[in-house]
Design an enzyme around this catalytic site. Sequence first.
Site, PDB file in Angstrom:
ATOM      1  N   GLU A 191      30.389 -47.510 -49.356  1.00 23.92           N
ATOM      2  CA  GLU A 191      30.297 -47.895 -47.942  1.00 23.92           C
ATOM      3  C   GLU A 191      31.307 -48.971 -47.532  1.00 23.92           C
ATOM      4  O   GLU A 191      30.923 -50.107 -47.209  1.00 23.92           O
ATOM      5  CB  GLU A 191      28.874 -48.367 -47.618  1.00 23.92           C
ATOM      6  CG  GLU A 191      27.818 -47.329 -47.905  1.00 23.92           C
ATOM      7  CD  GLU A 191      26.444 -47.712 -47.357  1.00 23.92           C
ATOM      8  OE1 GLU A 191      26.269 -48.846 -46.889  1.00 23.92           O
ATOM      9  OE2 GLU A 191      25.545 -46.847 -47.381  1.00 23.92           O
ATOM     10  N   GLU A 375      23.168 -41.263 -50.950  1.00 30.55           N
ATOM     11  CA  GLU A 375      21.998 -42.083 -50.615  1.00 30.55           C
ATOM     12  C   GLU A 375      21.290 -41.500 -49.410  1.00 30.55           C
ATOM     13  O   GLU A 375      21.930 -41.164 -48.420  1.00 30.55           O
ATOM     14  CB  GLU A 375      22.383 -43.522 -50.228  1.00 30.55           C
ATOM     15  CG  GLU A 375      22.778 -44.418 -51.359  1.00 30.55           C
ATOM     16  CD  GLU A 375      23.154 -45.830 -50.880  1.00 30.55           C
ATOM     17  OE1 GLU A 375      22.638 -46.297 -49.846  1.00 30.55           O
ATOM     18  OE2 GLU A 375      23.985 -46.453 -51.562  1.00 30.55           O
TER      19      GLU A 375
HETATM   20  C1  FCB Z   1      22.995 -48.821 -48.001  1.00 31.62           C
HETATM   21  C2  FCB Z   1      23.437 -49.485 -49.284  1.00 31.62           C
HETATM   22  C3  FCB Z   1      22.368 -49.561 -50.332  1.00 31.62           C
HETATM   23  C4  FCB Z   1      21.008 -49.842 -49.737  1.00 31.62           C
HETATM   24  C5  FCB Z   1      20.709 -48.940 -48.578  1.00 31.62           C
HETATM   25  C6  FCB Z   1      19.348 -49.133 -47.948  1.00 31.62           C
HETATM   26  O1  FCB Z   1      23.782 -49.268 -46.945  1.00 31.62           O
HETATM   27  O2  FCB Z   1      24.522 -48.795 -49.849  1.00 31.62           O
HETATM   28  O3  FCB Z   1      22.755 -50.502 -51.289  1.00 31.62           O
HETATM   29  O4  FCB Z   1      20.876 -51.173 -49.423  1.00 31.62           O
HETATM   30  O5  FCB Z   1      21.692 -49.090 -47.596  1.00 31.62           O
END
Ligand code: FCB
Length: 469
Positions: A191, A375
């Site tokens: 990110e 994620e």
């Molecule tokens: C993302 C991050 C991860 C976690 C999630 C909820 O932005 O990559 O580390 O904190 O959010």
Amino acid sequence: MANDASAVSDALSGDFAARADPFTPPADSSLWHKNFLLGAATASYQIEGAVNEDGRLPSIWDIFSAKPGKVLAGDTGAVACDHYHRWEADIDMLASLGLEGYRLSIAWPRVMDAAGVPNRKGLDFYKRLLNRLKEKGITTFVTLYHWDLPQHLEDRGGWLNRDTAYRFADYADLMSRELAGTVDAWATLNEPWCSAYLGYGNGHHAPGLANGRFATQAMHHLLLAHGLAIPVLRANDPASQKGIVANIGRGTANSDSDADQRAAHLFEVQHNAWILDPLLKGTYPQDLFELWPGTEPLVLDGDMQTMSAPLDFLGINYYFRTNVASDGAHGFRDVPLEGVERTQMGWEVYPDGLRDLLTGFNSTYPNLPPIYITENGMASDDQVIDGQVDDTQRIAFLKRHLAAVDQAIKAGVDIRGYFLWSLMDNFEWAFGYERRFGVVHVDYSTQKRTVKRSAELVAKFLKERKARV
Ligand code: FCB
């Protein structure tokens, strides 16, 4: 058209959500394909703890979280889930759930010092971990940078200093020489939007600087670091896949007015095109600088070519959508919708956003690489009652998002896997330990892990899938 698609999606995901056996996808779902990888993700600073052990140096998150008012309740990652000491049991737990993939990150300040000298003890930790994962047959996705920059680099300007990109390439070189053969997929950065915007643009994350021009310059150096690292990883570890992980945001317009439609477009430029255009087209979106006049980063000859090095995969992190309206000038403002489902973070549950973004990218970028959802998940205020955690909202959330992924696959997007965020509750950055994203509950006073109902159901599905011929 868009509305029709949403209605269909709600019906499908509603059906999936309503089934008696709560995690059985429909028979025609891509989730049944055995080569669709299902795993879980974590990140070093969020779980490891042991911040002063075996020669680990301070990271920007140690320094930032120690400052009053930066993290909820004054929490820090000093102990976190104590994974540095409990890694064997944690890997056993991951394997016992039948999860097939594990996405972890390496703490840069653990593995090399300020002069670039390798720290053997730190390296050995990751070697042991990755070897064990391999023994268990788990596919490993390793992120090199999940936000824990060594503080000594921040002291020299951090991501505002172009030299940090070259230091990152040295770090990628060391790690890929040391760990080649144990890593299935390397992600350079997690990110970059968050690192650049939250770290240098609004100061909500480490290192806590707040300046629009800093954000674009930090992003440029992050993407340059990524582009410099890719050929290094390819040379040292040719058999693995190489990519990057981007968070993406869905922006929808509060009305049909041209101004609000433009606002939603600008929201997505700022969240998505800012990263994907340089990676996949080798250009920055000009709209970004209309939104933020005067913030163009300093770009040297060849930079755009370096950062658009071909990728084997693109990791996508998706959480929610933002409803926006025009701010009356050149930008957008959030208009939170009422009566929608939200999580403990206050984020709206909006699975269609994931599908719509993926299908949109597939048509915008002709060279879109294969995608992994690296994620997706949600926070809830989970409690252990009689030894169990009934995380009903998460179960529905995961099923609806997996249904959205299936729809995107059926619409032609090449998506190869999905990682739950997160394997276990952990240090949620500026929100500390209050926000619980895990499919496994962590009691921070005893470090006891309790598998939540969501993880039990995913495990049951994976077992059923494995048993099919
Ligand atoms: C993302 C991050 C991860 C976690 C999630 C909820 O932005 O990559 O580390 O904190 O959010």
